[in-house]
Design an enzyme around this catalytic site. Structure first.
Site, PDB file in Angstrom:
ATOM      1  N   GLY A  56      35.738  64.476  19.170  1.00  0.00           N
ATOM      2  CA  GLY A  56      36.020  65.696  18.417  1.00  0.00           C
ATOM      3  C   GLY A  56      35.396  65.621  17.036  1.00  0.00           C
ATOM      4  O   GLY A  56      34.613  64.711  16.745  1.00  0.00           O
ATOM      5  N   LYS A  57      35.765  66.576  16.192  1.00  0.00           N
ATOM      6  CA  LYS A  57      35.186  66.613  14.847  1.00  0.00           C
ATOM      7  C   LYS A  57      35.584  65.388  14.023  1.00  0.00           C
ATOM      8  O   LYS A  57      34.809  64.900  13.228  1.00  0.00           O
ATOM      9  CB  LYS A  57      35.643  67.884  14.110  1.00  0.00           C
ATOM     10  CG  LYS A  57      34.915  69.131  14.569  1.00  0.00           C
ATOM     11  CD  LYS A  57      35.178  70.311  13.659  1.00  0.00           C
ATOM     12  CE  LYS A  57      36.619  70.767  13.667  1.00  0.00           C
ATOM     13  NZ  LYS A  57      37.080  71.344  14.950  1.00  0.00           N
ATOM     14  N   GLU A  58      36.837  64.939  14.249  1.00  0.00           N
ATOM     15  CA  GLU A  58      37.335  63.854  13.404  1.00  0.00           C
ATOM     16  C   GLU A  58      37.576  62.545  14.153  1.00  0.00           C
ATOM     17  O   GLU A  58      37.671  61.504  13.521  1.00  0.00           O
ATOM     18  CB  GLU A  58      38.682  64.241  12.751  1.00  0.00           C
ATOM     19  CG  GLU A  58      38.840  65.684  12.348  1.00  0.00           C
ATOM     20  CD  GLU A  58      37.999  66.040  11.150  1.00  0.00           C
ATOM     21  OE1 GLU A  58      37.344  65.151  10.592  1.00  0.00           O
ATOM     22  OE2 GLU A  58      37.989  67.232  10.791  1.00  0.00           O
ATOM     23  N   ALA A  59      37.748  62.625  15.468  1.00  0.00           N
ATOM     24  CA  ALA A  59      38.199  61.440  16.201  1.00  0.00           C
ATOM     25  C   ALA A  59      37.474  61.273  17.526  1.00  0.00           C
ATOM     26  O   ALA A  59      36.919  62.235  18.061  1.00  0.00           O
ATOM     27  CB  ALA A  59      39.701  61.566  16.473  1.00  0.00           C
ATOM     28  N   VAL A  61      38.349  60.055  21.391  1.00  0.00           N
ATOM     29  CA  VAL A  61      39.533  59.869  22.222  1.00  0.00           C
ATOM     30  C   VAL A  61      39.145  59.060  23.459  1.00  0.00           C
ATOM     31  O   VAL A  61      38.128  59.354  24.106  1.00  0.00           O
ATOM     32  CB  VAL A  61      40.146  61.231  22.637  1.00  0.00           C
ATOM     33  CG1 VAL A  61      41.455  61.027  23.396  1.00  0.00           C
ATOM     34  CG2 VAL A  61      40.390  62.114  21.414  1.00  0.00           C
ATOM     35  N   ASP A 186      46.302  74.813  13.600  1.00  0.00           N
ATOM     36  CA  ASP A 186      45.007  74.758  14.304  1.00  0.00           C
ATOM     37  C   ASP A 186      45.175  75.213  15.748  1.00  0.00           C
ATOM     38  O   ASP A 186      44.551  74.673  16.657  1.00  0.00           O
ATOM     39  CB  ASP A 186      44.421  73.341  14.241  1.00  0.00           C
ATOM     40  CG  ASP A 186      42.921  73.319  14.533  1.00  0.00           C
ATOM     41  OD1 ASP A 186      42.287  74.394  14.519  1.00  0.00           O
ATOM     42  OD2 ASP A 186      42.376  72.231  14.780  1.00  0.00           O
ATOM     43  N   ASN A 191      42.408  73.914  21.526  1.00  0.00           N
ATOM     44  CA  ASN A 191      43.398  72.843  21.363  1.00  0.00           C
ATOM     45  C   ASN A 191      44.585  72.992  22.311  1.00  0.00           C
ATOM     46  O   ASN A 191      45.627  72.395  22.103  1.00  0.00           O
ATOM     47  CB  ASN A 191      43.897  72.785  19.910  1.00  0.00           C
ATOM     48  CG  ASN A 191      42.905  72.044  19.025  1.00  0.00           C
ATOM     49  OD1 ASN A 191      42.172  71.186  19.501  1.00  0.00           O
ATOM     50  ND2 ASN A 191      42.885  72.384  17.756  1.00  0.00           N
ATOM     51  N   ASP A 203      46.197  68.155  19.132  1.00  0.00           N
ATOM     52  CA  ASP A 203      45.606  68.180  17.798  1.00  0.00           C
ATOM     53  C   ASP A 203      46.614  68.611  16.712  1.00  0.00           C
ATOM     54  O   ASP A 203      46.447  69.647  16.077  1.00  0.00           O
ATOM     55  CB  ASP A 203      44.437  69.182  17.822  1.00  0.00           C
ATOM     56  CG  ASP A 203      43.233  68.624  17.106  1.00  0.00           C
ATOM     57  OD1 ASP A 203      43.350  67.552  16.520  1.00  0.00           O
ATOM     58  OD2 ASP A 203      42.173  69.274  17.132  1.00  0.00           O
TER      59      ASP A 203
HETATM   60  N1  LIG Z   1      46.637  63.185  24.967  1.00  0.00           N
HETATM   61  C1  LIG Z   1      45.472  63.509  25.515  1.00  0.00           C
HETATM   62  N2  LIG Z   1      45.281  63.409  26.847  1.00  0.00           N
HETATM   63  C2  LIG Z   1      44.095  63.743  27.404  1.00  0.00           C
HETATM   64  N3  LIG Z   1      43.027  64.182  26.702  1.00  0.00           N
HETATM   65  C3  LIG Z   1      43.156  64.294  25.375  1.00  0.00           C
HETATM   66  C4  LIG Z   1      44.369  63.965  24.709  1.00  0.00           C
HETATM   67  N4  LIG Z   1      44.197  64.173  23.383  1.00  0.00           N
HETATM   68  C5  LIG Z   1      42.933  64.605  23.240  1.00  0.00           C
HETATM   69  N5  LIG Z   1      42.298  64.692  24.427  1.00  0.00           N
HETATM   70  C6  LIG Z   1      40.915  65.138  24.690  1.00  0.00           C
HETATM   71  O1  LIG Z   1      40.141  64.947  23.524  1.00  0.00           O
HETATM   72  C7  LIG Z   1      39.664  66.213  23.010  1.00  0.00           C
HETATM   73  C8  LIG Z   1      39.714  66.188  21.488  1.00  0.00           C
HETATM   74  O2  LIG Z   1      41.047  65.970  21.101  1.00  0.00           O
HETATM   75  P1  LIG Z   1      41.646  66.578  19.771  1.00  0.00           P
HETATM   76  O3  LIG Z   1      41.448  68.043  19.757  1.00  0.00           O
HETATM   77  O4  LIG Z   1      43.024  66.066  19.637  1.00  0.00           O
HETATM   78  O5  LIG Z   1      40.708  65.813  18.723  1.00  0.00           O
HETATM   79  P2  LIG Z   1      39.852  66.284  17.472  1.00  0.00           P
HETATM   80  O6  LIG Z   1      38.979  65.172  17.057  1.00  0.00           O
HETATM   81  O7  LIG Z   1      40.760  66.785  16.440  1.00  0.00           O
HETATM   82  O8  LIG Z   1      38.972  67.384  18.081  1.00  0.00           O
HETATM   83  P3  LIG Z   1      38.345  68.686  17.421  1.00  0.00           P
HETATM   84  O9  LIG Z   1      38.118  68.373  15.989  1.00  0.00           O
HETATM   85  O10 LIG Z   1      37.096  68.891  18.209  1.00  0.00           O
HETATM   86  O11 LIG Z   1      39.377  69.758  17.645  1.00  0.00           O
HETATM   87  C9  LIG Z   1      40.559  67.244  23.662  1.00  0.00           C
HETATM   88  O12 LIG Z   1      39.925  68.483  23.816  1.00  0.00           O
HETATM   89  C10 LIG Z   1      40.869  66.620  25.011  1.00  0.00           C
HETATM   90  O13 LIG Z   1      39.810  66.826  25.913  1.00  0.00           O
HETATM   91 MG   LIG Z   2      40.819  69.604  18.841  1.00  0.00          MG
END
Ligand SMILES: Nc1ncnc2c1ncn2[C@@H]1O[C@H](COP(=O)(O)OP(=O)(O)OP(=O)(O)O)[C@@H](O)[C@H]1O
Ligand SMILES: [Mg+2]
Length: 260
Positions: A56-59, A61, A186, A191, A203
């Site tokens: 994702g943008k910040e992390a 997974v 968000d 999400n 998220d």
């Molecule tokens: N608990 C979970 N179980 C399964 N998949 C997950 C889980 N948490 C996150 N993901 C996967 O990882 C992706 C990114 O997660 P999340 O939105 O929490 O992170 P992010 O870095 O904040 O992303 P973004 O900035 O792109 O919104 C989700 O769209 C999903 O596909």
């Molecule tokens: Mg997200």
């Protein structure tokens, strides 16, 4: 003798994917993150970190496996390449995080703690979010929402099968979050994941307490996102009615205690 495949002859797409995968890993596994993973593993939260699910943008997974064979999601916030300036929009003004330093490292650590605290408060209140298991440094371990090797798709990817019902369900979740004293901040089709047991909200790091000076603005944005998306999906929606519905009731505000 096994024939060595010439690098030159390998399809460009394959090489590109390999490079992308290496990149996906390399900006997240610094030495201290690896040590934190080892500690979480020693604490019994998982046995193995298996493969990346998403960046994702910040992390980044990852999917991991616990000793009983169940899967967990391991979300690792990137320290070097996350937008820590943007994070402060949601940290400053949240009384739980008063005095958080503006440095990159401290900010990402506060952000990780914030996601875990928010998930814990939401999960305990019966809101549809993944169950949080642990956090350490820049890592949150939580329930894996997926089937086999694949995470469940987002609403954005698969659309809504029953827009009116899904819209109402999400308004109810936003209302529960609000009555608990928070705004998710968000909410969007990106999400929300579609699981076999219904919709789940991901998220949660940017969720703020109602005491945040921009809580109202963030709530309106969340509701506008739902209204816009479900209108396109064919549901009967109304922004003013949705806002009145969410705010109607007696809030059971959590305050500073919603911090782990
Ligand atoms: N608990 C979970 N179980 C399964 N998949 C997950 C889980 N948490 C996150 N993901 C996967 O990882 C992706 C990114 O997660 P999340 O939105 O929490 O992170 P992010 O870095 O904040 O992303 P973004 O900035 O792109 O919104 C989700 O769209 C999903 O596909
Ligand atoms: Mg997200």
């Amino acid at each position: 003798m096994a024939r060595r495949e010439s690098k030159r002859k390998r399809p460009l797409r394959e090489i590109k994917m390999e490079k992308a995968e290496r990149k996906l890993e390399s900006d997240v596994f610094d030495r201290n993150t690896l040590l934190a993973i080892a500690k979480l593993r020693a604490q019994g939260h998982f046995e193995t970190v298996d493969y990346p699910i998403a960046k994702g943008k910040e992390a980044n997974v990852f999917c991991g496996t616990a000793s009983d064979g169940s899967k967990v999601a391991i979300k690792i916030y990137r320290i070097e390449t996350s937008n820590f300036i943007r994070m402060h929009e949601y940290i400053d003004g949240d009384p739980r995080f008063e005095g958080t330093s503006r440095g990159r490292f401290e900010t990402v650590l506060a952000w990780t703690r914030k996601e875990f605290s928010n998930l814990k408060a939401f999960y305990s209140a019966g809101i549809a979010v993944p169950k949080p298991f642990a956090f350490l440094r820049n890592i949150v371990v939580m329930e894996y929402l997926g089937e086999g090797g694949l995470p469940y798709s987002t609403l954005e990817q698969v659309g809504s099968e029953n827009p009116q019902k899904d819209y109402q369900f999400l308004l109810d979740e936003v209302k529960k979050i609000y009555q608990l004293g928070f705004v998710h901040s968000d909410i969007s089709e990106y999400n929300i994941v579609v699981t076999d047991w219904g919709l789940f909200i991901l998220d949660c790091a940017q969720a703020v307490l109602l005491a945040h000076p921009r809580a109202e603005e963030f709530l309106e944005r969340d509701v506008r996102n739902l209204v816009r998306y479900f209108k396109k999906q064919g549901a009967d929606v109304d922004f003013d009615k949705a806002m009145a519905y969410i705010k109607d009731g007696k809030p059971v505000k959590k305050g500073l205690e919603a911090l782990v």
